[in-house]
Each structure stands twice: as structure tokens, then as C-alpha cells.
Write a protein that holds these residues in place. Structure first.
Motif, PDB file in Angstrom:
ATOM      1  N   SER A  41      30.264  25.306  24.518  1.00 19.73           N
ATOM      2  CA  SER A  41      29.612  26.365  25.303  1.00 19.73           C
ATOM      3  C   SER A  41      29.050  27.487  24.436  1.00 19.73           C
ATOM      4  N   TYR A  42      29.055  27.309  23.124  1.00 22.02           N
ATOM      5  CA  TYR A  42      28.570  28.346  22.214  1.00 22.02           C
ATOM      6  C   TYR A  42      27.145  28.759  22.571  1.00 22.02           C
ATOM      7  N   GLY A  43      26.952  30.043  22.826  1.00 24.99           N
ATOM      8  CA  GLY A  43      25.624  30.571  23.094  1.00 24.99           C
ATOM      9  C   GLY A  43      25.110  30.364  24.504  1.00 24.99           C
ATOM     10  N   LYS A  44      25.836  29.648  25.341  1.00 24.23           N
ATOM     11  CA  LYS A  44      25.394  29.439  26.715  1.00 24.23           C
ATOM     12  C   LYS A  44      25.764  30.663  27.540  1.00 24.23           C
ATOM     13  N   ALA A  45      24.785  31.239  28.193  1.00 19.33           N
ATOM     14  CA  ALA A  45      24.994  32.484  28.923  1.00 19.33           C
ATOM     15  C   ALA A  45      25.368  32.221  30.381  1.00 19.33           C
ATOM     16  N   ILE A  46      26.294  33.042  30.873  1.00 18.61           N
ATOM     17  CA  ILE A  46      26.722  32.998  32.267  1.00 18.61           C
ATOM     18  C   ILE A  46      26.465  34.384  32.832  1.00 18.61           C
ATOM     19  N   ARG A  47      25.756  34.463  33.946  1.00 18.64           N
ATOM     20  CA  ARG A  47      25.417  35.768  34.524  1.00 18.64           C
ATOM     21  C   ARG A  47      26.662  36.556  34.879  1.00 18.64           C
ATOM     22  N   ARG A  48      26.642  37.835  34.562  1.00 22.33           N
ATOM     23  CA  ARG A  48      27.774  38.711  34.856  1.00 22.33           C
ATOM     24  C   ARG A  48      28.049  38.779  36.354  1.00 22.33           C
ATOM     25  N   ASP A  49      27.010  38.782  37.170  1.00 19.88           N
ATOM     26  CA  ASP A  49      27.184  38.852  38.623  1.00 19.88           C
ATOM     27  C   ASP A  49      28.043  37.708  39.137  1.00 19.88           C
ATOM     28  N   GLY A  50      27.837  36.518  38.601  1.00 22.84           N
ATOM     29  CA  GLY A  50      28.608  35.353  39.029  1.00 22.84           C
ATOM     30  C   GLY A  50      30.075  35.466  38.678  1.00 22.84           C
ATOM     31  N   ILE A  51      30.370  35.822  37.441  1.00 20.82           N
ATOM     32  CA  ILE A  51      31.759  35.933  36.994  1.00 20.82           C
ATOM     33  C   ILE A  51      32.469  37.071  37.709  1.00 20.82           C
ATOM     34  N   GLU A  52      31.849  38.224  37.762  1.00 21.40           N
ATOM     35  CA  GLU A  52      32.498  39.368  38.386  1.00 21.40           C
ATOM     36  C   GLU A  52      32.594  39.213  39.900  1.00 21.40           C
ATOM     37  N   GLY A  53      31.645  38.495  40.503  1.00 22.80           N
ATOM     38  CA  GLY A  53      31.727  38.220  41.937  1.00 22.80           C
ATOM     39  C   GLY A  53      32.904  37.312  42.262  1.00 22.80           C
ATOM     40  N   GLU A  54      33.114  36.292  41.437  1.00 23.80           N
ATOM     41  CA  GLU A  54      34.259  35.396  41.627  1.00 23.80           C
ATOM     42  C   GLU A  54      35.573  36.144  41.423  1.00 23.80           C
ATOM     43  N   PHE A  55      35.611  37.043  40.430  1.00 21.22           N
ATOM     44  CA  PHE A  55      36.816  37.829  40.185  1.00 21.22           C
ATOM     45  C   PHE A  55      37.115  38.731  41.383  1.00 21.22           C
ATOM     46  N   GLU A  56      36.088  39.351  41.923  1.00 23.23           N
ATOM     47  CA  GLU A  56      36.278  40.237  43.077  1.00 23.23           C
ATOM     48  C   GLU A  56      36.813  39.464  44.271  1.00 23.23           C
ATOM     49  N   THR A  57      36.285  38.273  44.511  1.00 24.37           N
ATOM     50  CA  THR A  57      36.765  37.430  45.606  1.00 24.37           C
ATOM     51  C   THR A  57      38.224  37.057  45.388  1.00 24.37           C
ATOM     52  N   MET A  58      38.571  36.671  44.167  1.00 28.02           N
ATOM     53  CA  MET A  58      39.942  36.304  43.846  1.00 28.02           C
ATOM     54  C   MET A  58      40.877  37.512  44.001  1.00 28.02           C
ATOM     55  N   PHE A  59      40.433  38.669  43.542  1.00 28.10           N
ATOM     56  CA  PHE A  59      41.246  39.875  43.617  1.00 28.10           C
ATOM     57  C   PHE A  59      41.502  40.291  45.067  1.00 28.10           C
ATOM     58  N   LYS A  60      40.504  40.168  45.923  1.00 28.03           N
ATOM     59  CA  LYS A  60      40.656  40.534  47.328  1.00 28.03           C
ATOM     60  C   LYS A  60      41.629  39.602  48.045  1.00 28.03           C
ATOM     61  N   SER A  61      41.723  38.353  47.609  1.00 35.60           N
ATOM     62  CA  SER A  61      42.603  37.394  48.285  1.00 35.60           C
ATOM     63  C   SER A  61      44.046  37.442  47.747  1.00 35.60           C
ATOM     64  N   ALA A  62      44.271  38.220  46.684  1.00 33.19           N
ATOM     65  CA  ALA A  62      45.614  38.317  46.107  1.00 33.19           C
ATOM     66  C   ALA A  62      46.539  39.089  47.055  1.00 33.19           C
ATOM     67  N   GLN A  63      47.755  38.619  47.185  1.00 30.06           N
ATOM     68  CA  GLN A  63      48.755  39.259  48.034  1.00 30.06           C
ATOM     69  C   GLN A  63      49.942  39.682  47.182  1.00 30.06           C
ATOM     70  N   PRO A  64      50.383  40.942  47.320  1.00 26.98           N
ATOM     71  CA  PRO A  64      51.535  41.373  46.540  1.00 26.98           C
ATOM     72  C   PRO A  64      52.821  40.718  47.022  1.00 26.98           C
ATOM     73  N   GLN A  65      53.736  40.495  46.110  1.00 31.62           N
ATOM     74  CA  GLN A  65      55.032  39.924  46.445  1.00 31.62           C
ATOM     75  C   GLN A  65      55.926  41.018  47.035  1.00 31.62           C
ATOM     76  N   PRO A  66      56.764  40.676  48.034  1.00 28.61           N
ATOM     77  CA  PRO A  66      57.657  41.687  48.615  1.00 28.61           C
ATOM     78  C   PRO A  66      58.701  42.177  47.598  1.00 28.61           C
TER      79      PRO A  66
END
Length: 66
Positions: A41-66
Motif C-alpha cells: 500500500s506504499y503511496g496509495k492515498a485514502i481520503r481522510r473523509d472516508g477514514i474519519e467517517g468510519e471512525f465516527e460511525t464506530m465511535f457513535k456505536s460504542a457502548q460503555p461498560q457498566p
């Protein structure tokens, strides 16, 4: 998020970069890429919007442990 997002191939941290665009508006969209020479993957670019959008979706679905 630079340094926390890992490459799928070599598992090294991705680095942030800006595109060099030839458009008249001089837009330079942000990307992440693998800086490790020899990686598939050397030099292959991935758009920031895609990575950060996936992170935001993952973060919103995270549930804290009791």
C-alpha cells in the motif's frame, strides 16, 4: 488521527498528506497514506473523509461498560 490509523498490509501507522491537485480552484483534499517502502500500500492515498467517517460511525456505536 495520524499515527492511530494502521495500514491493512504492514500494520504500520499511516501518515497524513495533502493531495497535489491540478484544479483551477487549487483545492488540496487531505489523505492518509502508508509511508513504508516495500509495503503493497506504499503511496496509495485514502481520503481522510472516508477514514474519519468510519471512525465516527464506530465511535457513535460504542457502548460503555457498566
Amino acid at each position: 488521527m495520524r499515527g492511530f490509523v494502521l495500514c491493512d498490509n504492514c500494520e504500520g501507522p499511516l501518515t497524513a498528506c495533502w493531495s497535489i491537485s491540478g484544479s483551477a480552484q487549487k483545492k488540496r483534499p487531505p489523505y492518509y497514506q502508508c509511508p513504508k517502502k516495500g509495503c503493497a500500500s506504499y503511496g496509495k492515498a485514502i481520503r481522510r473523509d472516508g477514514i474519519e467517517g468510519e471512525f465516527e460511525t464506530m465511535f457513535k456505536s460504542a457502548q460503555p461498560q457498566p
